[in-house]
Design an enzyme around this catalytic site. Structure first.
Site, PDB file in Angstrom:
ATOM      1  N   ASN A  86      31.920  42.761  31.372  1.00 29.51           N
ATOM      2  CA  ASN A  86      32.188  41.363  31.746  1.00 29.51           C
ATOM      3  C   ASN A  86      30.835  40.663  31.871  1.00 29.51           C
ATOM      4  O   ASN A  86      30.109  40.889  32.834  1.00 29.51           O
ATOM      5  CB  ASN A  86      32.945  41.360  33.079  1.00 29.51           C
ATOM      6  CG  ASN A  86      33.113  39.965  33.659  1.00 29.51           C
ATOM      7  OD1 ASN A  86      32.865  38.965  32.992  1.00 29.51           O
ATOM      8  ND2 ASN A  86      33.548  39.906  34.924  1.00 29.51           N
ATOM      9  N   TRP A  87      30.520  39.845  30.878  1.00 32.66           N
ATOM     10  CA  TRP A  87      29.200  39.192  30.883  1.00 32.66           C
ATOM     11  C   TRP A  87      29.111  38.071  31.913  1.00 32.66           C
ATOM     12  O   TRP A  87      28.030  37.561  32.170  1.00 32.66           O
ATOM     13  CB  TRP A  87      28.892  38.606  29.499  1.00 32.66           C
ATOM     14  CG  TRP A  87      28.597  39.624  28.440  1.00 32.66           C
ATOM     15  CD1 TRP A  87      28.690  40.989  28.533  1.00 32.66           C
ATOM     16  CD2 TRP A  87      28.138  39.347  27.107  1.00 32.66           C
ATOM     17  NE1 TRP A  87      28.322  41.573  27.350  1.00 32.66           N
ATOM     18  CE2 TRP A  87      27.987  40.583  26.447  1.00 32.66           C
ATOM     19  CE3 TRP A  87      27.853  38.175  26.396  1.00 32.66           C
ATOM     20  CZ2 TRP A  87      27.558  40.680  25.123  1.00 32.66           C
ATOM     21  CZ3 TRP A  87      27.430  38.273  25.093  1.00 32.66           C
ATOM     22  CH2 TRP A  87      27.276  39.512  24.456  1.00 32.66           C
ATOM     23  N   LYS A  88      30.263  37.648  32.447  1.00 38.17           N
ATOM     24  CA  LYS A  88      30.291  36.503  33.383  1.00 38.17           C
ATOM     25  C   LYS A  88      29.575  35.315  32.717  1.00 38.17           C
ATOM     26  O   LYS A  88      29.659  35.159  31.508  1.00 38.17           O
ATOM     27  CB  LYS A  88      29.681  36.893  34.734  1.00 38.17           C
ATOM     28  CG  LYS A  88      30.316  38.178  35.269  1.00 38.17           C
ATOM     29  CD  LYS A  88      30.003  38.465  36.690  1.00 38.17           C
ATOM     30  CE  LYS A  88      30.713  39.757  37.099  1.00 38.17           C
ATOM     31  NZ  LYS A  88      30.537  40.076  38.492  1.00 38.17           N
ATOM     32  N   HIS A 118      40.196  38.060  38.476  1.00 41.27           N
ATOM     33  CA  HIS A 118      38.883  38.524  38.937  1.00 41.27           C
ATOM     34  C   HIS A 118      38.555  37.850  40.272  1.00 41.27           C
ATOM     35  O   HIS A 118      38.874  36.678  40.477  1.00 41.27           O
ATOM     36  CB  HIS A 118      37.811  38.193  37.896  1.00 41.27           C
ATOM     37  CG  HIS A 118      36.509  38.856  38.183  1.00 41.27           C
ATOM     38  ND1 HIS A 118      35.636  38.373  39.133  1.00 41.27           N
ATOM     39  CD2 HIS A 118      35.950  39.990  37.694  1.00 41.27           C
ATOM     40  CE1 HIS A 118      34.591  39.187  39.204  1.00 41.27           C
ATOM     41  NE2 HIS A 118      34.753  40.172  38.340  1.00 41.27           N
ATOM     42  N   GLU A 142      35.975  36.614  41.427  1.00 44.51           N
ATOM     43  CA  GLU A 142      35.192  35.361  41.353  1.00 44.51           C
ATOM     44  C   GLU A 142      36.080  34.169  40.997  1.00 44.51           C
ATOM     45  O   GLU A 142      35.828  33.050  41.431  1.00 44.51           O
ATOM     46  CB  GLU A 142      34.030  35.536  40.353  1.00 44.51           C
ATOM     47  CG  GLU A 142      32.946  36.420  40.962  1.00 44.51           C
ATOM     48  CD  GLU A 142      32.134  37.237  39.967  1.00 44.51           C
ATOM     49  OE1 GLU A 142      32.149  36.924  38.767  1.00 44.51           O
ATOM     50  OE2 GLU A 142      31.497  38.212  40.410  1.00 44.51           O
ATOM     51  N   GLU A 174      38.439  46.463  42.046  1.00 42.87           N
ATOM     52  CA  GLU A 174      37.080  45.978  42.252  1.00 42.87           C
ATOM     53  C   GLU A 174      36.910  45.522  43.700  1.00 42.87           C
ATOM     54  O   GLU A 174      37.262  44.385  44.035  1.00 42.87           O
ATOM     55  CB  GLU A 174      36.791  44.786  41.334  1.00 42.87           C
ATOM     56  CG  GLU A 174      36.846  45.121  39.869  1.00 42.87           C
ATOM     57  CD  GLU A 174      35.953  44.177  39.066  1.00 42.87           C
ATOM     58  OE1 GLU A 174      35.030  44.659  38.419  1.00 42.87           O
ATOM     59  OE2 GLU A 174      36.163  42.962  39.126  1.00 42.87           O
ATOM     60  N   GLY A 208      28.366  42.954  42.195  1.00 46.98           N
ATOM     61  CA  GLY A 208      27.072  42.277  42.080  1.00 46.98           C
ATOM     62  C   GLY A 208      26.172  42.480  43.280  1.00 46.98           C
ATOM     63  O   GLY A 208      25.165  41.790  43.432  1.00 46.98           O
ATOM     64  N   SER A 253      29.290  47.183  40.771  1.00 45.49           N
ATOM     65  CA  SER A 253      27.974  47.832  40.703  1.00 45.49           C
ATOM     66  C   SER A 253      27.987  49.194  40.011  1.00 45.49           C
ATOM     67  O   SER A 253      27.257  50.105  40.414  1.00 45.49           O
ATOM     68  CB  SER A 253      27.352  47.921  42.103  1.00 45.49           C
ATOM     69  OG  SER A 253      27.183  46.621  42.651  1.00 45.49           O
ATOM     70  N   GLY A 260      29.853  44.597  35.204  1.00 48.91           N
ATOM     71  CA  GLY A 260      29.250  43.262  35.200  1.00 48.91           C
ATOM     72  C   GLY A 260      27.790  43.333  34.767  1.00 48.91           C
ATOM     73  O   GLY A 260      27.478  43.443  33.582  1.00 48.91           O
TER      74      GLY A 260
HETATM   75  P1  PGA Z   1      29.056  44.136  38.765  1.00 51.25           P
HETATM   76  O1  PGA Z   1      30.355  43.262  38.437  1.00 51.25           O
HETATM   77  O2  PGA Z   1      29.117  45.354  37.873  1.00 51.25           O
HETATM   78  O3  PGA Z   1      27.882  43.248  38.435  1.00 51.25           O
HETATM   79  O4  PGA Z   1      29.123  44.489  40.201  1.00 51.25           O
HETATM   80  C1  PGA Z   1      31.588  43.856  38.189  1.00 51.25           C
HETATM   81  C2  PGA Z   1      32.636  42.792  37.939  1.00 51.25           C
HETATM   82  O5  PGA Z   1      32.632  41.778  38.632  1.00 51.25           O
HETATM   83  O6  PGA Z   1      33.504  42.932  37.062  1.00 51.25           O
END
Ligand code: PGA
Length: 259
Positions: free
Chosen positions: A9-11, A97, A99, A169, A175, A215, A236
């Protein structure tokens, strides 16, 4: 046996030149894993076309980070429907997600609507669930996960449920560099599978792919993927670094081989 899946997931990261370099490298480095695992890359919406054209879907498939909750073309400024994503060659769509839940106040009902849109376009949703740190500290993990699952899946028959991918998650691990320990993650994955088994039967629950996200990096992937109910990862930050993402994919492939 379940086939492991790793989704990047590049966000909100990327630029045309940077994407080209990253995807070229990944395609070259991951070709030999094509049969062992499923690999998905979810770039930002504006780069789906660019990235999609560079991918060989036998090796890496295209995913989107979000979708409109509206199914019909129409007056929905800024939205992109599941049919439009399918038109571009997208195969997977992240739904729910954390976010999106926090930045856009997406609730379980909105998430259920999006799931239905993704499914009706013939795409595979990756449904994300996870608790906050406060909820974990208040011993509410199972309650929160069960309610996110049940509300999101409400209205789907078992055939539809069986075509989903799930991702656990923990919000506090996304993150932040804080990963759930393999045991913490496994406990929740097992709980998710039990919840699915009690509602849809054990055979369906046994077939479901449940990813861990939060993470994940090359250094911890093997231990996480070695857990019985962890079938891969939603990645991420580490998905933006070719060596990291490649190593994570290799860890998933090894866990498949090891059983
Ligand atoms: P992260 O994000 O690996 O940077 O913690 C994971 C995600 O939000 O899918």
């Amino acid at each position: 046996m379940r086939k492991a899946l790793v989704a990047g997931n590049w966000k909100m990261h990327g630029r045309i030149e940077q994407n080209q370099l990253l995807v070229e490298t990944l395609v070259a480095q991951l070709t030999d894993l094509a049969d062992a695992i499923d690999i998905v890359i979810c770039p930002p919406l504006v780069y789906l076309d660019q990235v999609g054209k560079m991918l060989n879907p036998d090796v890496i498939q295209l995913g989107a980070q979000d979708v409109s909750r509206f199914g019909q073309d129409g007056a929905h400024t800024g939205d992109c429907s599941a049919a439009m994503l399918a038109d571009l060659g997208v195969r997977y769509v992240l739904v729910g997600h954390s976010e999106r839940r926090s930045d856009y106040a997406e609730n379980d009902q909105c998430i259920a609507t999006k799931l239905a849109q993704v499914l009706s376009a013939g795409l595979t949703p990756i449904l994300c669930v996870g608790e906050t740190l406060e909820q974990r500290e208040a011993q509410q993990v199972e309650q929160v996960i069960a309610s996110q699952l049940i509300e999101a899946l409400e209205g789907l028959d078992s055939h539809a449920v069986s075509s989903l991918v799930l991702a656990y998650e923990p919000v506090w691990a996304i993150g932040t560099g804080k990963t759930a320990t393999p045991e913490q993650a496994q406990a929740v994955h097992a709980f998710i599978r039990e919840t699915l088994a009690s509602r849809y039967g054990q055979p369906l629950a046994d077939r479901m792919i449940i990813l861990y996200g939060g993470s994940v990096k090359a250094a911890n992937a093997e231990q996480l993927f070695g857990q019985a109910d962890i079938d891969g990862g939603l990645i991420g930050g580490a998905a933006l670094v070719s060596e990291e993402f490649t190593a994570i994919c290799r860890a998933a492939a090894n866990s498949t081989i090891d059983g």
